[in-house]
Design a protein around this motif. Sequence first.
Motif, PDB file in Angstrom:
ATOM      1  N   PRO A 113       0.801  -1.241   0.000  1.00  0.00           N
ATOM      2  CA  PRO A 113       0.000   0.000   0.000  1.00  0.00           C
ATOM      3  C   PRO A 113       0.827   1.282   0.000  1.00  0.00           C
ATOM      4  O   PRO A 113       0.270   2.372  -0.199  1.00  0.00           O
ATOM      5  CB  PRO A 113      -0.808  -0.113   1.311  1.00  0.00           C
ATOM      6  CG  PRO A 113      -0.657  -1.509   1.778  1.00  0.00           C
ATOM      7  CD  PRO A 113       0.676  -1.969   1.268  1.00  0.00           C
ATOM      8  N   LEU A 114       2.130   1.182   0.235  1.00  0.00           N
ATOM      9  CA  LEU A 114       2.953   2.384   0.357  1.00  0.00           C
ATOM     10  C   LEU A 114       3.141   3.081  -0.987  1.00  0.00           C
ATOM     11  O   LEU A 114       3.099   2.456  -2.044  1.00  0.00           O
ATOM     12  CB  LEU A 114       4.329   2.030   0.937  1.00  0.00           C
ATOM     13  CG  LEU A 114       4.362   1.435   2.344  1.00  0.00           C
ATOM     14  CD1 LEU A 114       5.808   1.165   2.763  1.00  0.00           C
ATOM     15  CD2 LEU A 114       3.688   2.353   3.348  1.00  0.00           C
ATOM     16  N   SER A 115       3.366   4.385  -0.925  1.00  0.00           N
ATOM     17  CA  SER A 115       3.642   5.151  -2.142  1.00  0.00           C
ATOM     18  C   SER A 115       5.100   4.947  -2.564  1.00  0.00           C
ATOM     19  O   SER A 115       5.879   4.287  -1.873  1.00  0.00           O
ATOM     20  CB  SER A 115       3.365   6.638  -1.905  1.00  0.00           C
ATOM     21  OG  SER A 115       4.174   7.139  -0.848  1.00  0.00           O
ATOM     22  N   LEU A 116       5.477   5.547  -3.683  1.00  0.00           N
ATOM     23  CA  LEU A 116       6.784   5.305  -4.292  1.00  0.00           C
ATOM     24  C   LEU A 116       7.953   5.651  -3.377  1.00  0.00           C
ATOM     25  O   LEU A 116       8.871   4.836  -3.204  1.00  0.00           O
ATOM     26  CB  LEU A 116       6.894   6.106  -5.597  1.00  0.00           C
ATOM     27  CG  LEU A 116       8.245   6.009  -6.317  1.00  0.00           C
ATOM     28  CD1 LEU A 116       8.532   4.577  -6.734  1.00  0.00           C
ATOM     29  CD2 LEU A 116       8.273   6.944  -7.521  1.00  0.00           C
ATOM     30  N   ILE A 117       7.950   6.834  -2.791  1.00  0.00           N
ATOM     31  CA  ILE A 117       9.108   7.276  -2.008  1.00  0.00           C
ATOM     32  C   ILE A 117       9.346   6.403  -0.783  1.00  0.00           C
ATOM     33  O   ILE A 117      10.494   5.949  -0.552  1.00  0.00           O
ATOM     34  CB  ILE A 117       8.970   8.761  -1.608  1.00  0.00           C
ATOM     35  CG1 ILE A 117       8.908   9.648  -2.860  1.00  0.00           C
ATOM     36  CG2 ILE A 117      10.148   9.183  -0.727  1.00  0.00           C
ATOM     37  CD1 ILE A 117      10.111   9.521  -3.767  1.00  0.00           C
ATOM     38  N   LYS A 119       8.507   3.308  -0.372  1.00  0.00           N
ATOM     39  CA  LYS A 119       8.965   2.006  -0.878  1.00  0.00           C
ATOM     40  C   LYS A 119      10.433   2.059  -1.276  1.00  0.00           C
ATOM     41  O   LYS A 119      11.192   1.127  -1.022  1.00  0.00           O
ATOM     42  CB  LYS A 119       8.127   1.581  -2.090  1.00  0.00           C
ATOM     43  CG  LYS A 119       6.837   0.885  -1.770  1.00  0.00           C
ATOM     44  CD  LYS A 119       6.212   0.351  -3.052  1.00  0.00           C
ATOM     45  CE  LYS A 119       4.943  -0.407  -2.770  1.00  0.00           C
ATOM     46  NZ  LYS A 119       4.331  -0.948  -4.012  1.00  0.00           N
TER      47      LYS A 119
END
Length: 225
Positions: A113-117, A119
Amino acid sequence: MYYLNGEYFELTLKQKITYFFISLAIISFGNGLSIAAQLGAAPWSASAVNLANVTHLPTMLFLAIEAILAAVINLFMVEKINWRRAIGNVIFGLLFSLFVAEFAILFHPLLAPLSLIPKLIVDLFGICCIGIGVSVIQRANFVLHPLDNLTNVARFKFFRGSAPLGQLSNFIFAVTISLICWALSGKLLSYGIGTIYCFFLQGNNIAWGDKHLFKHLLHIDPTKI
């Protein structure tokens, strides 16, 4: 071997086993994070993922096969064969394969569920953990993952102790395997910023670990063991 208060000492069996499990946990944890983040795993882990994609067999199987093949290559590169260490390295590799697979399964739903940054931060942190763990297990000089042992042998046999050059020479083969899988399947999995970072800078992470983590531990030329 370690250096303390001006004297050199051999590690006891208890100390070696302790460093073994510390390193196994750190390296497996880092690989599991980088695979689950899906922004670029370490090259050998990525090659196993791509082989699994082509063959539809478990990633853990190819991690184990890579460990066994690397152990065989190591036997031809050292001056004196130490069967106890060779068998121990294979056992390390098989345990590593199991632990990485379990960590990746554990972390995937947490990271998905995490966003790009976030991750990316997790991915790079995982890769740093791998390098630090490799540094510890190489210096503990008990048993190693066969691929890390291969890096260690190449480091002293061909590159005058240079960790970056030894690691880079190792990764070239992993990248080649993934490129072949890409040609066959049209997909290149587990490659990204993390892989590029690992390919060019993992040797520096190992060197950082040499200087800053368990600093009393010393490297021994593995080709002379």
